[in-house]
Design a protein around this motif. Sequence first.
Motif, mmCIF file in Angstrom:
data_model
loop_
_atom_site.group_PDB
_atom_site.id
_atom_site.type_symbol
_atom_site.label_atom_id
_atom_site.label_comp_id
_atom_site.label_asym_id
_atom_site.label_seq_id
_atom_site.Cartn_x
_atom_site.Cartn_y
_atom_site.Cartn_z
ATOM 1 N N GLU A 165 50.706 49.656 43.829
ATOM 2 C CA GLU A 165 49.323 49.238 44.071
ATOM 3 C C GLU A 165 48.342 50.016 43.195
ATOM 4 O O GLU A 165 47.276 49.508 42.843
ATOM 5 C CB GLU A 165 48.967 49.395 45.552
ATOM 6 C CG GLU A 165 49.074 50.784 46.095
ATOM 7 C CD GLU A 165 48.747 50.850 47.592
ATOM 8 O OE1 GLU A 165 47.760 50.209 48.003
ATOM 9 O OE2 GLU A 165 49.484 51.532 48.322
ATOM 10 N N GLU A 206 44.193 46.883 39.003
ATOM 11 C CA GLU A 206 42.797 47.267 38.757
ATOM 12 C C GLU A 206 41.829 46.169 39.201
ATOM 13 O O GLU A 206 42.039 44.990 38.895
ATOM 14 C CB GLU A 206 42.591 47.574 37.275
ATOM 15 C CG GLU A 206 43.369 48.792 36.801
ATOM 16 C CD GLU A 206 43.103 49.116 35.347
ATOM 17 O OE1 GLU A 206 42.008 48.759 34.836
ATOM 18 O OE2 GLU A 206 43.987 49.729 34.709
ATOM 19 N N GLU A 207 40.796 46.575 39.888
ATOM 20 C CA GLU A 207 39.804 45.614 40.388
ATOM 21 C C GLU A 207 39.087 44.901 39.254
ATOM 22 O O GLU A 207 38.715 43.731 39.379
ATOM 23 C CB GLU A 207 38.788 46.330 41.283
ATOM 24 C CG GLU A 207 37.788 45.386 41.915
ATOM 25 C CD GLU A 207 36.875 46.061 42.927
ATOM 26 O OE1 GLU A 207 36.045 45.332 43.525
ATOM 27 O OE2 GLU A 207 36.971 47.290 43.113
ATOM 28 N N SER A 208 38.916 45.584 38.125
ATOM 29 C CA SER A 208 38.140 45.030 37.002
ATOM 30 C C SER A 208 38.790 43.806 36.371
ATOM 31 O O SER A 208 38.145 43.094 35.595
ATOM 32 C CB SER A 208 37.933 46.105 35.930
ATOM 33 O OG SER A 208 39.197 46.554 35.431
ATOM 34 N N LYS A 266 47.095 44.663 47.317
ATOM 35 C CA LYS A 266 45.942 45.223 46.594
ATOM 36 C C LYS A 266 45.342 44.172 45.657
ATOM 37 O O LYS A 266 44.114 44.034 45.569
ATOM 38 C CB LYS A 266 46.384 46.457 45.809
ATOM 39 C CG LYS A 266 45.260 47.187 45.088
ATOM 40 C CD LYS A 266 44.192 47.700 46.061
ATOM 41 C CE LYS A 266 44.712 48.879 46.879
ATOM 42 N NZ LYS A 266 43.640 49.483 47.696
ATOM 43 N N GLN A 296 43.383 41.679 47.677
ATOM 44 C CA GLN A 296 42.128 42.286 48.128
ATOM 45 C C GLN A 296 41.088 42.303 47.012
ATOM 46 O O GLN A 296 39.949 41.865 47.199
ATOM 47 C CB GLN A 296 42.396 43.719 48.600
ATOM 48 C CG GLN A 296 41.141 44.492 49.009
ATOM 49 C CD GLN A 296 41.378 45.992 49.117
ATOM 50 O OE1 GLN A 296 42.485 46.432 49.441
ATOM 51 N NE2 GLN A 296 40.354 46.775 48.831
ATOM 52 N N TYR A 297 41.480 42.815 45.837
ATOM 53 C CA TYR A 297 40.543 42.910 44.714
ATOM 54 C C TYR A 297 40.090 41.520 44.254
ATOM 55 O O TYR A 297 38.913 41.311 43.932
ATOM 56 C CB TYR A 297 41.197 43.638 43.543
ATOM 57 C CG TYR A 297 41.282 45.140 43.697
ATOM 58 C CD1 TYR A 297 40.412 45.850 44.521
ATOM 59 C CD2 TYR A 297 42.236 45.868 42.980
ATOM 60 C CE1 TYR A 297 40.484 47.227 44.637
ATOM 61 C CE2 TYR A 297 42.318 47.255 43.087
ATOM 62 C CZ TYR A 297 41.444 47.925 43.921
ATOM 63 O OH TYR A 297 41.532 49.291 44.026
ATOM 64 N N GLU A 350 37.579 40.132 46.770
ATOM 65 C CA GLU A 350 36.299 40.851 46.712
ATOM 66 C C GLU A 350 35.475 40.431 45.510
ATOM 67 O O GLU A 350 34.247 40.586 45.507
ATOM 68 C CB GLU A 350 36.549 42.364 46.684
ATOM 69 C CG GLU A 350 36.995 42.916 48.042
ATOM 70 C CD GLU A 350 37.413 44.378 47.989
ATOM 71 O OE1 GLU A 350 37.416 44.962 46.873
ATOM 72 O OE2 GLU A 350 37.723 44.939 49.056
ATOM 73 N N ASN A 351 36.143 39.879 44.486
ATOM 74 C CA ASN A 351 35.434 39.453 43.276
ATOM 75 C C ASN A 351 35.315 37.943 43.158
ATOM 76 O O ASN A 351 35.014 37.422 42.085
ATOM 77 C CB ASN A 351 36.120 40.055 42.046
ATOM 78 C CG ASN A 351 35.852 41.547 41.922
ATOM 79 O OD1 ASN A 351 34.808 41.947 41.424
ATOM 80 N ND2 ASN A 351 36.772 42.364 42.409
#
Length: 325
Positions: A117, A121-123, A149, A152-153, A156-157
């Motif tokens: 996880e 990366e969220e980006s 993960k 989730q990311y 969120e985006n």
Amino acid sequence: MGSLFCIGEVLIDFIPAQKGMPLKDVTSFERAPGGAPANVAAAVAKSGANSSMITKLGEDAFGDFLIETLTKVGVNTNHVFRTNEANTALAFVSLKEDGERDFSFYRNPSADLLLTEDEIEESWFKDGDILHFCSVDLVESPMKQAHKKAIQYAKENGAIISFDPNVRLPLWKTPEDCRKTILSFIPEAHILKISDEELEFIAGISNEDEAVLSLFTGDVRAVIYTRGANGAELYVKEKCYQSNGYKVEVQDTTGAGDAFIGGFLYKLLEKNVSLSELESILQSNHQEILSYANASGALTTTGKGAISALPTKAKIHEFMTKHEQ
């Protein structure tokens, strides 16, 4: 246009030279790149959209081959990690006379299961993107947590989550472990693809309509129920849209379901889908989207292997035009 991200296994399918015999009797195999999420990423790339694979491969020749193959068909491999702690996964396949398959997997663990996880990366994710995953890499492993993960990311985006359980029971300790895990991830998805072979096993309900409707749980907004050569049904907002399949001469069914969902997701990306407009886009364009997906799946069965048999957008349109006349 948004991008597709696929997370999960990329592996080598060893396809038998001989059809119609059990795996123990096959004497020679042909190497073919595969893995359901990778097939979907390749299908979308070959139709012309941006797609990326999120996985881990061994520091071995098979890993090199898979990265070269994905790159060649246009899949972004920037999120493909390498490790020397495990080998790239292998699957040996036997083909029955009708092109259906029997699998034997070599991964205990394989490199893909070691993706962590912390490596997600969220980006990577943005509004209008789609994250697609399957169940093969949801066995207890670091990769399962990496899926959580990534989901989730992505959410969120503003990305859309697509789930194709793609059941492979030999990879699980028990069928119930597989079923429970799939049921725990279904509520995380906005789009769920499920085949006629999987529906009763996953839903635990024998009546088809009841079984499909029971899958509308959590965030699920659309269920695609596929019937192989007999087409597919799309359920959105208590409405059901039907589509017919295409009749072709089947060589190998490997990757057909992945080509179908790849075609389906490509059409959504082409229409600049957003989560808020997902249901209205599906309702307004169901015929066009399902026809393209059905054609993509059908054409893939006319070749050997998965990624190597995936059609381009031009081939799909040519095939559809021919069958409309």
